[in-house]
Design a protein around this motif. Structure first.
Motif, PDB file in Angstrom:
ATOM      1  N   UNK A  26       0.835  -1.210   0.000  1.00 39.86           N
ATOM      2  CA  UNK A  26       0.000   0.000   0.000  1.00 39.86           C
ATOM      3  C   UNK A  26       0.868   1.257   0.000  1.00 39.86           C
ATOM      4  N   UNK A  27       1.947   1.243   0.775  1.00 42.38           N
ATOM      5  CA  UNK A  27       2.862   2.378   0.809  1.00 42.38           C
ATOM      6  C   UNK A  27       3.536   2.597  -0.530  1.00 42.38           C
ATOM      7  N   UNK A  28       3.906   1.520  -1.175  1.00 40.41           N
ATOM      8  CA  UNK A  28       4.548   1.639  -2.487  1.00 40.41           C
ATOM      9  C   UNK A  28       3.566   2.192  -3.513  1.00 40.41           C
ATOM     10  N   UNK A  29       2.304   1.787  -3.416  1.00 41.00           N
ATOM     11  CA  UNK A  29       1.273   2.320  -4.310  1.00 41.00           C
ATOM     12  C   UNK A  29       1.156   3.837  -4.139  1.00 41.00           C
ATOM     13  N   UNK A  30       1.148   4.292  -2.906  1.00 37.68           N
ATOM     14  CA  UNK A  30       1.080   5.729  -2.628  1.00 37.68           C
ATOM     15  C   UNK A  30       2.266   6.454  -3.258  1.00 37.68           C
ATOM     16  N   UNK A  31       3.461   5.890  -3.103  1.00 37.94           N
ATOM     17  CA  UNK A  31       4.665   6.479  -3.696  1.00 37.94           C
ATOM     18  C   UNK A  31       4.559   6.544  -5.219  1.00 37.94           C
ATOM     19  N   UNK A  32       4.091   5.458  -5.829  1.00 38.71           N
ATOM     20  CA  UNK A  32       3.983   5.411  -7.283  1.00 38.71           C
ATOM     21  C   UNK A  32       2.929   6.389  -7.804  1.00 38.71           C
ATOM     22  N   UNK A  33       1.827   6.553  -7.066  1.00 42.19           N
ATOM     23  CA  UNK A  33       0.798   7.531  -7.470  1.00 42.19           C
ATOM     24  C   UNK A  33       1.378   8.943  -7.455  1.00 42.19           C
ATOM     25  N   UNK A  34       2.218   9.246  -6.472  1.00 41.26           N
ATOM     26  CA  UNK A  34       2.882  10.556  -6.417  1.00 41.26           C
ATOM     27  C   UNK A  34       3.820  10.741  -7.611  1.00 41.26           C
ATOM     28  N   UNK A  35       4.565   9.687  -7.937  1.00 43.90           N
ATOM     29  CA  UNK A  35       5.467   9.746  -9.090  1.00 43.90           C
ATOM     30  C   UNK A  35       4.684   9.926 -10.392  1.00 43.90           C
ATOM     31  N   UNK A  36       3.522   9.287 -10.469  1.00 40.26           N
ATOM     32  CA  UNK A  36       2.689   9.415 -11.659  1.00 40.26           C
ATOM     33  C   UNK A  36       2.155  10.847 -11.780  1.00 40.26           C
ATOM     34  N   UNK A  37       1.690  11.412 -10.666  1.00 41.29           N
ATOM     35  CA  UNK A  37       1.191  12.793 -10.683  1.00 41.29           C
ATOM     36  C   UNK A  37       2.282  13.790 -11.064  1.00 41.29           C
ATOM     37  N   UNK A  38       3.521  13.479 -10.669  1.00 45.20           N
ATOM     38  CA  UNK A  38       4.654  14.356 -10.974  1.00 45.20           C
ATOM     39  C   UNK A  38       5.181  14.147 -12.394  1.00 45.20           C
ATOM     40  N   UNK A  39       4.622  13.155 -13.109  1.00 48.47           N
ATOM     41  CA  UNK A  39       5.045  12.897 -14.479  1.00 48.47           C
ATOM     42  C   UNK A  39       6.305  12.065 -14.603  1.00 48.47           C
ATOM     43  N   UNK A  40       6.754  11.477 -13.506  1.00 50.53           N
ATOM     44  CA  UNK A  40       7.977  10.655 -13.528  1.00 50.53           C
ATOM     45  C   UNK A  40       7.704   9.256 -14.088  1.00 50.53           C
ATOM     46  N   UNK A  41       6.461   8.759 -13.907  1.00 49.19           N
ATOM     47  CA  UNK A  41       6.043   7.482 -14.471  1.00 49.19           C
ATOM     48  C   UNK A  41       4.673   7.685 -15.119  1.00 49.19           C
ATOM     49  N   UNK A  42       4.294   6.750 -16.010  1.00 51.66           N
ATOM     50  CA  UNK A  42       2.983   6.811 -16.649  1.00 51.66           C
ATOM     51  C   UNK A  42       2.362   5.418 -16.700  1.00 51.66           C
ATOM     52  N   UNK A  43       1.036   5.387 -16.893  1.00 52.10           N
ATOM     53  CA  UNK A  43       0.338   4.115 -17.125  1.00 52.10           C
ATOM     54  C   UNK A  43       0.355   3.152 -15.955  1.00 52.10           C
ATOM     55  N   UNK A  44       0.336   3.647 -14.738  1.00 50.02           N
ATOM     56  CA  UNK A  44       0.394   2.776 -13.559  1.00 50.02           C
ATOM     57  C   UNK A  44      -0.816   1.846 -13.514  1.00 50.02           C
ATOM     58  N   UNK A  45      -0.547   0.553 -13.395  1.00 53.96           N
ATOM     59  CA  UNK A  45      -1.583  -0.474 -13.249  1.00 53.96           C
ATOM     60  C   UNK A  45      -1.207  -1.360 -12.066  1.00 53.96           C
ATOM     61  N   UNK A  46      -2.233  -1.943 -11.442  1.00 52.16           N
ATOM     62  CA  UNK A  46      -1.999  -2.865 -10.330  1.00 52.16           C
ATOM     63  C   UNK A  46      -2.522  -4.246 -10.697  1.00 52.16           C
ATOM     64  N   UNK A  47      -1.920  -5.259 -10.094  1.00 49.86           N
ATOM     65  CA  UNK A  47      -2.354  -6.653 -10.225  1.00 49.86           C
ATOM     66  C   UNK A  47      -2.481  -7.094 -11.684  1.00 49.86           C
TER      67      UNK A  47
END
Length: 112
Positions: A26-47
């Motif tokens: 769950x913590x990693x998901x929160x971190x990745x959502x922040x990175x996605x909002x900042x434009x550092x990553x795109x297309x985040x999917x889970x499972x």
């Protein structure tokens, strides 16, 4: 979610309308959502499920179920596909699936 103790003593956690297998995930998901909002990553999917070995049939009857790896997170970073697993304990089954992911898809799982 219940109070049942898991096999590996992790606690299921609800976050942003999703249920995760552990606080770490769950913590990693929160971190990745922040990175996605900042434009550092795109297309985040889970499972995301990957077929490693198809089901085996004999005379039209399934004799062995398929084998799949389910990635905790998949996203794009710097033009590269990243398949990530929020790992606590590396089981023997996980180690085999990690090798099959590399063999079948050429994907090296990022463990966090």
């Amino acid at each position: 979610m219940g109070n049942r103790t898991s096999k590996y003593h992790n606690q299921r956690v609800a976050r942003n309308g999703r249920i995760f297998d552990s606080k770490h995930e769950a913590g990693r998901y929160t971190d990745l959502k922040l990175l996605e909002r900042a434009g550092k990553i795109t297309g985040l999917k889970t499972q995301v499920s990957y077929l490693l070995i198809p089901a085996q049939y004999e005379n039209g009857k399934c004799i062995e179920r398929s084998c799949r790896y389910v990635a905790d997170f998949v996203y794009w970073q710097d033009g590269n596909l990243v398949v990530e697993d929020a790992k606590g304990l590396k089981t023997d089954v996980y180690r085999i699936k990690r090798k099959l992911m590399l063999k079948e898809y050429g994907i090296k799982i990022k463990e966090v």
